[in-house]
Write an enzyme that holds these catalytic residues in place. Structure first.
Site, short mmCIF file in Angstrom:
data_model
loop_
_atom_site.label_atom_id
_atom_site.label_comp_id
_atom_site.label_asym_id
_atom_site.label_seq_id
_atom_site.Cartn_x
_atom_site.Cartn_y
_atom_site.Cartn_z
N LYS A 38 -0.84 113.35 -12.04
CA LYS A 38 -1.71 114.47 -11.73
C LYS A 38 -2.82 114.03 -10.78
O LYS A 38 -3.01 112.84 -10.53
CB LYS A 38 -2.31 115.04 -13.02
CG LYS A 38 -3.19 114.07 -13.78
CD LYS A 38 -3.68 114.67 -15.10
CE LYS A 38 -4.54 113.67 -15.85
NZ LYS A 38 -5.03 114.22 -17.14
N TYR A 264 -31.34 111.43 4.84
CA TYR A 264 -31.95 112.70 4.46
C TYR A 264 -33.08 112.53 3.46
O TYR A 264 -33.00 111.70 2.54
CB TYR A 264 -30.89 113.63 3.88
CG TYR A 264 -29.91 114.17 4.90
CD1 TYR A 264 -30.34 114.91 6.00
CD2 TYR A 264 -28.54 113.93 4.76
CE1 TYR A 264 -29.45 115.39 6.93
CE2 TYR A 264 -27.63 114.42 5.69
CZ TYR A 264 -28.09 115.16 6.78
OH TYR A 264 -27.20 115.62 7.69
#
Length: 368
Positions: A38, A264
């Site tokens: 998965k 940032y």
């Protein structure tokens, strides 16, 4: 000279074979091996992983959702595929692609029988999931009669396996709880098998169950994280080999003066003259913001380089003041030597999260 020129995730199939063989050596010869592929093969490439495992003799695959199983079928996978958490809206598609549902509630059982009947199916393979203590999804012990009352009314489906899931098989402090789970599943499986008149495949063990609880191997075991090189314990990690290696390059090097900021929100302020390297990978690639501000690191020439400032969408900046390197040099985010579990642990998460977060835009390179 750098061996990579851009951000890539290398998938080592020799390591995959090694891990499969190691885990298989821990179970009896009659016990089947189910590979969990998965989440794009735990962040790698589900089709590449499945094809290789099919070639070396895996007995079953498991995915979380129907869409993941369809991808494998369209890639040519013929081995049985169990869908662990199917939704009724996808049952028709599931049957179309010959996938096998894990049914975990009265609603899913009734709806699947309805869809299978409408499609004139005969003895379509289904799997019944019991909740033995994880308390996510699954029937309870006292649901056995209800399950059989539904099965007895139809020949559209056939119970192929009974399964449950261990909650803390890697935690030795929870051994008593795990043994209670094993006994609960045994009780449910015995009850339903006795009333069916045959014994479906029984499976409960995950990777840590394979390694720590031989009494829970039953007829089949499921391995996910172990296949990809992580055993949830240091003593097992040394026996396994990480399949995926995430690598990048230094795009640019800067020299900062005292007081200059990086990234940032000016999250990092240089305390002196330092050198930084900018690397083309960021939170859109799976390197979450929790790794910023020196919580995470990369390896450059076998030396840790800590991430400074906030992780950007497409870039990270690292401190290379004490590292002799140049633009274009290789950067290791994780590999066999600097594993995903070490990096994840430092940032308060687990290898599963780091591995499965790697974005599809990161180029996959298969090493055979």
């Amino acid at each position: 000279m750098s061996s990579v020129k851009e951000t890539v995730l290398e998938i080592n199939l020799a390591h995959l074979s090694h891990n499969f063989d190691y885990l298989k050596s821990k179970v009896a010869p009659h016990v089947k091996m189910l590979a969990v592929v998965k989440a794009s093969g735990y962040g790698s490439d589900a089709s590449v992983i499945a094809k290789h495992l099919e070639n070396i003799g895996v007995d079953y695959f498991a995915v979380a959702y129907t869409s993941e199983g369809i991808i494998l079928r369209e890639a040519g996978i013929k081995t049985p595929i169990l869908v662990l958490h199917p939704q009724p809206v996808n049952f028709a598609k599931l049957i179309e692609y010959q996938l096998e549902p894990s049914l975990y509630s009265s609603r899913t059982l009734k709806e699947f029988i309805k869809v299978a009947t409408l499609q004139n199916q005969k003895e379509y393979p289904i799997h019944i999931k019991f909740n033995s203590g994880l308390n996510r999804i699954g029937f309870w012990e006292n649901d056995v009669d209800h399950i059989l009352s539904q099965i007895d009314q139809t020949n559209a489906v056939h119970i192929t396996s009974l399964l449950s899931h261990l909650a803390a098989s890697e935690d030795h402090n929870e051994r008593e709880f795990t043994l209670t789970q094993i006994n609960s599943f045994k009780k449910s499986a015995d009850q339903i098998s006795n009333k069916l008149g045959y014994t479906p495949i029984r499976h409960q063990s995950n990777t840590s169950g394979i390694l720590n609880y031989p009494e829970a191997h039953f007829d089949m075991v499921r391995t996910g994280i172990g296949l990809y090189g992580y055993g949830n314990e240091a003593k097992y990690d040394t026996q396994l080999k990480p399949v995926a290696a995430l690598k990048s390059v230094i795009s640019q090097i800067h020299t900062l003066e005292p007081g200059e900021s990086v990234g940032y929100n000016r999250a990092f302020i240089s305390p002196g003259y330092i050198k930084t390297a900018t690397i083309p990978i960021g939170h859109a690639d799976g390197i979450g913001r929790q790794y910023g501000n020196k919580q995470g690191f990369v390896m450059i020439h076998d030396t840790p380089a800590y991430i400074i400032g906030n992780v950007c969408m497409d870039m990270i900046m690292v401190d290379i003041t004490e590292i002799d390197c140049k633009e274009g040099d290789e950067v290791i985010i994780f590999d066999e030597a600097s594993s995903a579990s070490k990096i994840a642990e430092r940032s308060g998460t687990i290898s599963y999260e780091l591995l499965t977060a790697i974005s599809p835009r990161v180029k996959r390179v298969v090493r055979r």
